[in-house]
Design a protein around this motif. Structure first.
Motif, mmCIF file in Angstrom:
data_model
loop_
_atom_site.group_PDB
_atom_site.id
_atom_site.type_symbol
_atom_site.label_atom_id
_atom_site.label_comp_id
_atom_site.label_asym_id
_atom_site.label_seq_id
_atom_site.Cartn_x
_atom_site.Cartn_y
_atom_site.Cartn_z
ATOM 1 N N GLU A 202 101.561 18.484 19.486
ATOM 2 C CA GLU A 202 100.830 19.621 18.921
ATOM 3 C C GLU A 202 99.442 19.197 18.451
ATOM 4 O OE1 GLU A 202 101.210 22.989 15.368
ATOM 5 O OE2 GLU A 202 102.949 21.753 15.915
ATOM 6 N N ALA A 203 99.361 18.047 17.763
ATOM 7 C CA ALA A 203 98.064 17.553 17.304
ATOM 8 C C ALA A 203 97.141 17.269 18.485
ATOM 9 C CB ALA A 203 98.246 16.291 16.463
ATOM 10 N N ALA A 204 97.693 16.666 19.537
ATOM 11 C CA ALA A 204 96.889 16.369 20.724
ATOM 12 C C ALA A 204 96.413 17.658 21.383
ATOM 13 C CB ALA A 204 97.695 15.535 21.709
ATOM 14 N N GLY A 205 97.303 18.654 21.463
ATOM 15 C CA GLY A 205 96.921 19.933 22.055
ATOM 16 C C GLY A 205 95.796 20.604 21.287
ATOM 17 N N LYS A 206 95.848 20.539 19.966
ATOM 18 C CA LYS A 206 94.784 21.122 19.140
ATOM 19 C C LYS A 206 93.469 20.374 19.330
ATOM 20 C CE LYS A 206 97.805 23.108 15.593
ATOM 21 N NZ LYS A 206 98.276 23.031 14.190
ATOM 22 N N GLN A 207 93.565 19.056 19.480
ATOM 23 C CA GLN A 207 92.355 18.277 19.751
ATOM 24 C C GLN A 207 91.763 18.654 21.102
ATOM 25 O OE1 GLN A 207 93.971 14.298 19.190
ATOM 26 N NE2 GLN A 207 92.975 14.106 17.194
ATOM 27 N N HIS A 208 92.624 18.858 22.099
ATOM 28 C CA HIS A 208 92.150 19.303 23.411
ATOM 29 C C HIS A 208 91.379 20.616 23.281
ATOM 30 C CE1 HIS A 208 95.583 16.989 25.650
ATOM 31 N NE2 HIS A 208 94.614 16.194 25.268
ATOM 32 N N LEU A 209 91.935 21.549 22.518
ATOM 33 C CA LEU A 209 91.280 22.851 22.344
ATOM 34 C C LEU A 209 89.919 22.700 21.672
ATOM 35 C CD1 LEU A 209 93.938 25.525 21.280
ATOM 36 C CD2 LEU A 209 92.525 25.486 23.343
ATOM 37 N N ALA A 210 89.833 21.852 20.668
ATOM 38 C CA ALA A 210 88.555 21.653 19.977
ATOM 39 C C ALA A 210 87.515 21.061 20.916
ATOM 40 C CB ALA A 210 88.757 20.738 18.763
ATOM 41 N N ILE A 211 87.935 20.119 21.744
ATOM 42 C CA ILE A 211 87.011 19.536 22.730
ATOM 43 C C ILE A 211 86.568 20.600 23.722
ATOM 44 C CG2 ILE A 211 86.805 17.854 24.613
ATOM 45 C CD1 ILE A 211 88.891 16.143 23.017
ATOM 46 N N ALA A 212 87.517 21.412 24.180
ATOM 47 C CA ALA A 212 87.193 22.481 25.130
ATOM 48 C C ALA A 212 86.181 23.454 24.536
ATOM 49 C CB ALA A 212 88.468 23.221 25.537
ATOM 50 N N GLU A 213 86.329 23.778 23.262
ATOM 51 C CA GLU A 213 85.392 24.700 22.610
ATOM 52 C C GLU A 213 83.995 24.092 22.511
ATOM 53 O OE1 GLU A 213 87.287 25.554 18.929
ATOM 54 O OE2 GLU A 213 88.871 26.783 19.842
ATOM 55 N N ALA A 214 83.935 22.770 22.231
ATOM 56 C CA ALA A 214 82.632 22.103 22.157
ATOM 57 C C ALA A 214 81.958 22.080 23.528
ATOM 58 C CB ALA A 214 82.803 20.686 21.626
ATOM 59 N N VAL A 215 82.744 21.836 24.567
ATOM 60 C CA VAL A 215 82.193 21.859 25.930
ATOM 61 C C VAL A 215 81.701 23.262 26.266
ATOM 62 C CG1 VAL A 215 82.755 21.637 28.381
ATOM 63 C CG2 VAL A 215 83.575 19.914 26.753
ATOM 64 N N SER A 216 82.493 24.272 25.916
ATOM 65 C CA SER A 216 82.129 25.662 26.209
ATOM 66 C C SER A 216 80.835 26.063 25.513
ATOM 67 C CB SER A 216 83.261 26.590 25.769
ATOM 68 O OG SER A 216 82.918 27.943 25.992
ATOM 69 N N SER A 217 80.633 25.573 24.293
ATOM 70 C CA SER A 217 79.423 25.921 23.542
ATOM 71 C C SER A 217 78.221 25.072 23.935
ATOM 72 C CB SER A 217 79.680 25.776 22.037
ATOM 73 O OG SER A 217 79.915 24.419 21.699
ATOM 74 N N GLY A 218 78.462 24.062 24.768
ATOM 75 C CA GLY A 218 77.376 23.198 25.214
ATOM 76 C C GLY A 218 76.940 22.175 24.184
ATOM 77 N N ASP A 219 77.775 21.938 23.179
ATOM 78 C CA ASP A 219 77.443 20.965 22.132
ATOM 79 C C ASP A 219 77.895 19.573 22.588
ATOM 80 O OD1 ASP A 219 77.127 19.441 19.836
ATOM 81 O OD2 ASP A 219 77.715 21.075 18.501
ATOM 82 N N ALA A 220 76.985 18.852 23.225
ATOM 83 C CA ALA A 220 77.321 17.571 23.846
ATOM 84 C C ALA A 220 77.774 16.530 22.823
ATOM 85 C CB ALA A 220 76.129 17.048 24.642
ATOM 86 N N GLU A 221 77.048 16.425 21.704
ATOM 87 C CA GLU A 221 77.400 15.410 20.717
ATOM 88 C C GLU A 221 78.727 15.719 20.029
ATOM 89 O OE1 GLU A 221 75.992 12.483 20.495
ATOM 90 O OE2 GLU A 221 74.808 13.244 22.163
ATOM 91 N N GLU A 222 78.971 17.008 19.769
ATOM 92 C CA GLU A 222 80.245 17.395 19.170
ATOM 93 C C GLU A 222 81.402 17.088 20.114
ATOM 94 O OE1 GLU A 222 82.870 19.302 16.287
ATOM 95 O OE2 GLU A 222 80.924 18.284 16.245
ATOM 96 N N ALA A 223 81.209 17.373 21.401
ATOM 97 C CA ALA A 223 82.253 17.092 22.391
ATOM 98 C C ALA A 223 82.549 15.600 22.448
ATOM 99 C CB ALA A 223 81.825 17.602 23.763
ATOM 100 N N ALA A 224 81.488 14.791 22.415
ATOM 101 C CA ALA A 224 81.670 13.334 22.469
ATOM 102 C C ALA A 224 82.391 12.826 21.223
ATOM 103 C CB ALA A 224 80.317 12.646 22.608
ATOM 104 N N GLU A 225 82.007 13.331 20.059
ATOM 105 C CA GLU A 225 82.628 12.882 18.810
ATOM 106 C C GLU A 225 84.093 13.296 18.737
ATOM 107 O OE1 GLU A 225 80.267 14.325 15.592
ATOM 108 O OE2 GLU A 225 78.503 13.131 16.151
#
Length: 263
Positions: free
Chosen positions: A205-228
């Motif tokens: 569940e924790a990993a799935g939530k992390q995946h979603l957060a990364i996906a949202e950062a990619v969708s918003s185009g926030d490169a540094e947030e996605a990397a972090e």
């Protein structure tokens, strides 16, 4: 004999040595032998009986070790021809990867360090370069991983997890990054199978939530947030693997395979 549990003499204060299956110990010794002999992919090893004598193991245990190493892609057994060092995984086929030791903590940690560098930069580029179709693929696989986690569906989670990381690699538009991500995951699977027997800890569940957060950062185009976020995701895995390896090596009972897959 490799794989036998050490039994302290009467009155001894030292506890029994941690239990490790004989085939696992011999497989580890065999990988060390390959590295010490500086053998390269395609090199032929001694016969099964010859290896048993070199490693000081029984032929049956040696046979099981060879089967395991063949199953994870480290050896190639050709009927009528012999036992060979298998080609290294990955498109670049670096011979040095043939000496990766999946049961040594320092090698495993180096691999995770490398994964953190590669996948954080992959996420950064994905956020900057992903097409709308690629963004949807990342988000879909991330959502699927969380849904599978909430349903306690291990197989579905493993598939969605693989799809998620591959989708991020695809969106980075760099074939070397994508290939490296795949190579890292294949090497890590050797540790999962040989040392941890698939028992890699962590919360789906924790990993799935992390995946979603990364996906949202990619969708918003926030490169540094996605990397972090990707770096934090893999750092979580690092701590889980470190803890599990310590528990595995110092456990006094045979491992019981868990149902949580590798991320």
């Amino acid at each position: 004999m490799p794989g036998e549990r050490a039994v302290p003499s009467e009155g001894a204060e030292k506890p029994a040595a941690p239990y490790r299956p004989g085939y696992e110990l011999v497989a580890e010794q065999l990988l060390t032998y390959i590295a010490e002999q500086n053998m390269k992919p395609g090199d032929r090893l001694p016969t099964e009986q010859g290896l048993a004598q070199i490693l000081g193991a029984t032929r049956n245990v040696t046979r099981e070790a060879i089967k395991v190493l063949a199953a994870i892609g480290r050896l190639s057994v050709r009927r009528g021809a012999g036992i060979f060092v298998a080609a290294s995984p990955g498109a670049l086929n670096d011979d040095r990867l043939a000496h990766f030791q999946p049961t040594q903590m320092d090698h495993v940690m180096m691999l995770i360090d490398y994964r953190q560098l590669i996948e954080s930069d992959t996420a950064r580029k994905a956020a900057a370069l992903a097409t709308p179709l690629e963004v949807r693929a990342i988000a879909r696989s991330a959502r699927s991983s969380l849904d599978a986690a909430l349903s306690d569906d291990v197989q579905a989670f493993a598939l969605a997890d693989e799809q998620f990381h591959d989708a991020v690699g695809t969106a980075a538009h760099n074939l070397f990054l994508r290939s490296s991500v795949g190579t890292i995951r294949r090497l890590m699977s050797q540790t999962d199978i040989l040392l941890l027997h698939g028992d890699v800890p962590g919360s789906m569940e924790a990993a799935g939530k992390q995946h979603l957060a990364i996906a949202e950062a990619v969708s918003s185009g926030d490169a540094e947030e996605a990397a972090e976020l990707m770096q934090a995701h893999i750092d979580t895995t690092r701590h889980q693997v470190e803890r599990k390896i310590r528990d595995r090596l110092f456990s006094l009972t045979p491992p019981v395979p868990a149902r949580v897959p590798r991320r």
